[in-house]
Design a protein around this motif. Structure first.
Motif, PDB file in Angstrom:
ATOM      1  N   SER A 103      39.791  36.763  19.454  1.00  0.00           N
ATOM      2  CA  SER A 103      40.266  38.073  19.901  1.00  0.00           C
ATOM      3  C   SER A 103      39.669  38.345  21.276  1.00  0.00           C
ATOM      4  O   SER A 103      38.505  38.057  21.531  1.00  0.00           O
ATOM      5  CB  SER A 103      39.866  39.161  18.906  1.00  0.00           C
ATOM      6  OG  SER A 103      38.482  39.358  18.939  1.00  0.00           O
ATOM      7  N   GLY A 104      40.480  38.867  22.174  1.00  0.00           N
ATOM      8  CA  GLY A 104      40.008  39.138  23.531  1.00  0.00           C
ATOM      9  C   GLY A 104      40.363  38.034  24.510  1.00  0.00           C
ATOM     10  O   GLY A 104      40.166  38.170  25.713  1.00  0.00           O
ATOM     11  N   VAL A 105      40.858  36.914  24.011  1.00  0.00           N
ATOM     12  CA  VAL A 105      41.335  35.857  24.904  1.00  0.00           C
ATOM     13  C   VAL A 105      42.867  35.956  24.929  1.00  0.00           C
ATOM     14  O   VAL A 105      43.516  35.749  23.915  1.00  0.00           O
ATOM     15  CB  VAL A 105      40.906  34.460  24.399  1.00  0.00           C
ATOM     16  CG1 VAL A 105      41.470  33.359  25.287  1.00  0.00           C
ATOM     17  CG2 VAL A 105      39.391  34.366  24.335  1.00  0.00           C
ATOM     18  N   ASN A 106      43.435  36.324  26.078  1.00  0.00           N
ATOM     19  CA  ASN A 106      44.882  36.543  26.101  1.00  0.00           C
ATOM     20  C   ASN A 106      45.623  35.343  26.686  1.00  0.00           C
ATOM     21  O   ASN A 106      45.013  34.416  27.203  1.00  0.00           O
ATOM     22  CB  ASN A 106      45.209  37.867  26.813  1.00  0.00           C
ATOM     23  CG  ASN A 106      44.836  37.820  28.266  1.00  0.00           C
ATOM     24  OD1 ASN A 106      45.074  36.825  28.940  1.00  0.00           O
ATOM     25  ND2 ASN A 106      44.251  38.892  28.758  1.00  0.00           N
ATOM     26  N   PRO A 107      46.943  35.336  26.579  1.00  0.00           N
ATOM     27  CA  PRO A 107      47.727  34.169  26.998  1.00  0.00           C
ATOM     28  C   PRO A 107      47.485  33.735  28.446  1.00  0.00           C
ATOM     29  O   PRO A 107      47.522  32.539  28.749  1.00  0.00           O
ATOM     30  CB  PRO A 107      49.174  34.639  26.825  1.00  0.00           C
ATOM     31  CG  PRO A 107      49.105  35.675  25.773  1.00  0.00           C
ATOM     32  CD  PRO A 107      47.790  36.363  25.967  1.00  0.00           C
ATOM     33  N   VAL A 108      47.222  34.684  29.312  1.00  0.00           N
ATOM     34  CA  VAL A 108      46.964  34.306  30.710  1.00  0.00           C
ATOM     35  C   VAL A 108      45.678  33.480  30.793  1.00  0.00           C
ATOM     36  O   VAL A 108      45.614  32.475  31.506  1.00  0.00           O
ATOM     37  CB  VAL A 108      46.869  35.559  31.606  1.00  0.00           C
ATOM     38  CG1 VAL A 108      46.523  35.160  33.028  1.00  0.00           C
ATOM     39  CG2 VAL A 108      48.175  36.327  31.577  1.00  0.00           C
TER      40      VAL A 108
END
Lengths: 447, 624
Positions: free
Chosen positions: B601-606
């Motif tokens: 959680s907190g790691v986004n696709p970008v």
């Protein structure tokens, strides 16, 4: 990475041909679902004439280029669709592709794939990093701003409704021994499913961004007599060499004129009034202009550079502050007697055709229309949302079919869960444990 | 004395760990505080349940012992959710608390590579961040290449009843007072967790006439794919269902501040499990509920204790007396053991690799409640995986890491190491995104191959598994090839089952896709005989083909991401523009694959895009 991605890879503009690019292992299968011809048998690197169809309706006449992996830009199967029908049908094709299983490409994603698949070299890769970086903030803020206010709340409420159903189904699965928790049946959930479908359809219809693409921006040009409303309208029309139609209507304020600005349609209300140089403020009366202002999405208020501000004009300035407005100060070729400060001022001389481009820029800025036209990395947020919403509608159909086929509820739940996740994507909520939290806050369980 | 592997703790995790390492062929020592408590079931007398039952099947398919051992100790067994879809069916059994440990101990003693020893471990021998052995409370040192900690609730265990706190484990056993401090000194984050258990009542003092009977299924069932039945279907022991009364709620509300958790003790640090709240919690949090369901479960046929499922509490004994006596049929019940809460130390599971080896100390593995989970099945699953991976490590082979789409065990371990836990972790079907693939009927086809490869599945079992696969294929072919014509006979058959008569010919497979048609109706059209197991498996795969295909497609996407490895020397500081929250989490969790990174959680696709491009640029340039 294994998704099949799609984007409009040309600037959007009226009359121009747009190219929609699809890349990924399912490119051919997905595009085949929306073409009239069977495209699965075509040889690689060939171009074919075809029609894009939505159910039985023809959306556009297109050229389809087939490029089969590995000799393509991304080393994946690529299809390019050249559309001809302007922004509305290009967007429609894009939506159709998303509904049928494509995902809208992230900024720079085609190039990224080209790099990751070993198609382009390091120096170009640096470029990709830049693209991804520079687009990050914009993409993020777009995702956040997209479907502003009400729509976003609607989606949140909708997800809340869905998660209650999900939690109820899950609790029956994980705690089957709890006899005092009501066992949900297919029959129980059908009304909720219908209600959810209705909600989704409403959101699609109410989506402001969507109506901008589909219906154009409802615009009114106001100002006192001889201030230059008519010449401004003519300039806008002449500039774009676009169509102005005069459709006789039963009321005065129906859409009467269409003006295109870089592919986005402005519907000018009350053009007849403008053409007859009818004095909107005095003749129709302030109440009528207020009505017009109320119904418009964009107000272009024309003032005379050569004259002082009148009392009526001051009143109107107050009124329009709560709307999207642009103050156009015309006749800049004459001596400046008007003193007014505002951030939405554009100075023009309709007579000498000066400043019309600035006005167009301002309109684009106001409606955040820049996002509709970046190359390769098209980020049409509303199309994306609408694509997702339409995807959920087709899942709802699956759910209904499954209910009528008497499928077990935990199977049906798989699609309901997907709907819930998809809606979360729109508003950027993808918290994994939400469901489990809901489960334990809604029900009393445990040994 | 030197061993290859030392397992510390003889609970469900420890037993599986020790059995797997010794069976694979490594000299193993199992240390337990008390041999009498090996494979003890200190809480509910049951094995399985939703999702958990599937885990037991998975353990069995990998060559673990829990399924077989549970089959030997059944009091009753049923298939949960049998009226629902195949994805959520799961076995649940009442297991005899005497037979289960007895059978497990017998199995342990039969292993020639395994030594069992009593002792309390208080320290570890660590050199250069590598484990070398253990030190007992009597200062005895024992050396080994690998240590697996399966200490359960015994790290600084405190039993809480009312306003009392006693430093002891279940059954008044001695806990380990220093081991968690030693772990902390070495860099582990220590958390305090809590769980609880209800009273045990003398069966002879309960009036069962006021309860409703809960029986086992009238069909022979087994956890193990050995398909052996050790019980008599007609002699299954029933459970009984009762409900709390208004009086019960009144007593609890009036005495709430006497409960350890509600003011009786003011030094509670442990976080309790959400899915297993005490009766106090239930009454406080769901105050509008008029009654709560309780199950009276027999613990054994060899003694009289009855377990009150749903009634766990940390009230003082005299209040517990009142509470129990307010229940229907228990007015005169004799309490044999009072309920209690227990606080214990656990490590932060984010400090583990997916192999269950710790990131901090090489060759130190942990499994079970020490990792923050709860439940016998969750513990056993981890014990087995830790044992397998400890063995593979000794043999210098790659660890066995099960994917989320392959096994509930994969979901469990990935959740532990990627997300960490706040309250004790229990598996739920809701935690598995591909639960349609993780069914009870196909646990063997998912996992037997792995069990065979590591050496825990014997040749004989493997051959019968292969035969089952052949049989499944044959049946599928028959169903695809046999075509029914719209004859009068066929249509009579269809009308009998309320199915639309045929106009054109149809294959049996397509006919089976009709919701009302069951595979057993089609038996007479088949050329060969098939076992019920095979029929069921094929029926599911044909009937739910659409959903299964969808799930497989989704799972494939995730697997592809899981197959993209992140080098372990990656320096996230070098990746510009990574979001700072993402950077911090990536450094902490050290994901081994892009897939794992994407689940943080907190790691986004970008961020994921940036990492992928960076890896390609930094690490794979030379290979071009």
């Amino acid at each position: 990475m294994q998704d099949t991605i799609v984007a409009i890879s040309t600037s959007l503009g009226v009359g121009a041909i747009s190219i929609i690019r699809v890349s990924g292992s399912e490119s051919i299968d997905i595009v085949n679902k929306i073409t009239k011809q069977d495209i699965t048998k075509y040889k690689t690197h060939t171009i074919h004439h075809d029609y894009i169809i939505d159910k039985d309706k023809i959306i556009d006449e297109v050229l389809i280029s087939i490029m089969i992996a590995p000799k393509t830009f991304t080393k994946e199967d690529i299809i390019e669709i050249n559309t001809h029908g302007g922004i509305a049908s290009t967007n429609k094709v894009l939506e159709l592709l998303i509904e049928n299983g494509c995902r809208l490409a992230e900024p720079g994603e085609f190039t990224k794939r080209a790099f990751l698949n070993g198609r382009i070299d390091l120096i170009e890769a640096e470029g990709v990093m830049d693209v991804i970086n520079s687009k990050t903030d914009k993409a993020l803020s777009l995702a956040m701003n997209e479907l502003k206010g009400e729509s976003s709340k609607l989606i949140k409420d909708l997800r809340q409704k869905i998660i209650k159903i999900l939690a109820n189904i899950e609790v029956n699965i994980d705690y089957p021994e709890y006899e005092d928790i009501k066992e949900l049946t297919n029959k129980d959930i059908l009304p909720s499913i219908n209600e959810i479908e209705c909600d989704i359809k409403n959101i699609i219809n109410n989506s402001k961004d969507a109506s901008i693409i589909k219906d154009g921006i409802k615009t009114v040009i106001i100002g006192k007599p001889n201030v230059g409303k008519s010449s401004l309208l003519n300039r806008l029309i002449n500039e774009e060499k676009a169509i102005v139609t005069n459709i006789p209507g039963t009321t005065r304020d129906i859409v009467e004129g269409e003006v295109y600005i870089d592919g986005i349609k402005l519907n000018i209300i009350d053009t007849a009034g403008i053409r007859k140089t009818t004095d909107v403020i005095e003749n129709i009366g302030v109440s009528k202009s207020l009505e017009l202002i109320e119904s418009a999405e964009l107000i272009i208020f024309v003032l005379n550079n050569n004259e002082l501000l009148t009392k009526e004009e001051q009143d109107l300035l107050e009124r329009i502050k709560y709307k999207n407005y642009i103050i156009v100060i015309n006749k800049t070729d004459l001596e400046s007697n008007l003193h007014i400060k505002d951030q939405n001022i554009v100075r023009i001389s309709a007579l000498n055709n000066i400043g019309i481009n600035n006005l167009k820029q301002k309109i684009k800025q106001l409606f955040n229309l820049e996002k509709f036209e970046s190359k390769d990395i098209t980020y049409i947020s509303s199309s994306r949302s609408i694509g997702i919403l339409k995807e959920t509608l087709s899942l709802i159909n699956d759910v209904r079919t499954a209910i009528s086929n008497d499928m077990p509820i935990d199977m049906i739940e798989i699609d309901i869960k997907t709907i819930w996740n998809k809606l979360g994507e729109i508003i950027g909520e993808t918290y994994q444990d939400e469901l489990i939290d809901q489960l334990f806050s809604q029900f009393c369980l445990g040994k | 004395m030197k061993y290859e592997i030392i397992v510390v703790g003889g609970g469900h995790a420890g037993c599986e760990a020790a059995l797997s390492t010794s069976r694979i062929g490594h000299k193993t020592l199992l240390i337990t505080g008390n041999i009498k408590n090996i494979a003890d079931m200190p809480c509910n007398p049951s094995i399985g349940g939703s999702a958990k039952g599937i885990v037991v099947r998975e353990i069995d398919a990998l060559g673990g012992e829990m399924g077989r051992n549970a089959d030997k100790s059944l009091l009753q067994i049923k298939m949960l959710n049998s009226a629902k879809g195949p994805a959520v069916r799961s076995l649940r059994a009442q297991a005899d608390k005497i037979t289960y440990p007895k059978e497990m101990l017998k199995t342990l003693k039969n292993e020639s590579n395994l030594t069992i020893k009593e002792g309390i471990v208080e320290d570890l021998i660590i050199e250069n961040k590598t484990i070398k052995g253990i030190i007992l409370d009597n200062k005895e040192k024992i050396y080994s290449d690998i240590v697996i900690l399966t200490t359960g609730t015994y790290l600084k265990a405190d039993i809480l009843i009312g306003d009392t706190r006693r430093r002891e484990g279940p059954h008044g056993e001695k806990p380990s007072n220093h081991l968690s401090d030693k772990l902390k000194e070495n860099g582990f984050t220590i958390k305090r967790l809590k769980t609880g258990t209800p009273q045990r009542i003398d069966k002879n003092t309960i009036d069962f006439s006021q309860s409703s009977k809960e029986t086992g299924d009238q069909k022979y069932l087994s956890f193990s794919f050995d398909n052996k039945y050790y019980y008599d279907i007609d002699k299954q022991v029933p459970c009984h269902l009762i409900y709390t009364t208004k009086e019960t709620h009144q007593i609890i509300k009036e005495n709430l501040n006497k409960s350890s958790m509600y003011g009786g003790l003011n030094d509670i640090k442990g976080v309790g499990p959400r899915y297993c709240p005490s009766i106090e919690d239930k009454i406080v949090r769901f105050s509008d509920k008029e009654r709560h369901q309780l199950f009276l479960e027999p613990e054994s046929i060899y003694y009289d204790d009855v377990y009150i499922q749903g009634f766990s509490t940390s009230m003082p004994p005299h209040i517990q007396d009142q509470m129990v006596h307010s229940l229907p049929g228990l007015e005169n019940a004799k309490i044999l053991k009072y309920g209690y809460a227990i606080e214990y130390d656990a490590i932060d599971s984010k400090q583990l690799n997916q192999s269950l080896e710790t990131k901090i100390i090489t060759n130190l593995f942990t499994a079970g409640q020490i990792n923050g989970t709860s439940g016998y099945e969750e513990a056993a699953a981890q014990g087995l995986i830790a044992g397998i991976n400890a063995s593979l490590k000794l043999e210098k082979k790659e660890p066995l890491i099960l994917k989320r789409s392959e096994a509930y065990i994969g979901v469990l371990i990935d959740d532990l190491v990627t997300k960490g836990v706040i309250d004790p972790y229990r598996l739920l079907t809701s935690r598995a995104e591909y639960r349609l693939l993780l069914r009870t009927d196909n646990a063997d086809t998912r996992l037997t191959q792995y069990g065979y490869q590591v050496g825990l599945i014997k040749k004989e079992r493997y051959n019968s598994f292969k035969n089952k696969l052949l049989s499944i294929n044959n049946l599928k072919q028959e169903l695809d090839n046999i075509k029914l014509t719209p004859s009068k006979e066929t249509n009579n058959f269809l009308t009998k089952y309320n199915s639309t008569p045929l106009k054109d010919g149809i294959t049996l497979s397509n006919l089976l896709k009709r919701p009302e048609i069951k595979i057993e109706y089609l038996k007479s059209y088949l050329n060969n005989n098939y076992t019920d197991e095979v029929l069921e498996s094929v029926e599911i795969s044909i009937k739910y083909d659409g959903y299964i295909t969808k799930a497989l497609k989704e799972a494939n996407k995730m697997n592809n991401l899981d197959n993209k490895k992140i080098p372990n020397d990656i320096n996230y500081d070098k990746i510009h523009n990574l979001a700072s929250e993402a950077k911090q989490k990536l450094k902490e969790i050290k994901p081994t694959s892009i897939g794992q990174a994407s689940r943080i959680s907190g790691v986004n696709p970008v961020d994921i895009s940036l990492i992928m491009v960076y890896i390609k640029k930094e690490y794979f340039n030379e290979q071009k």
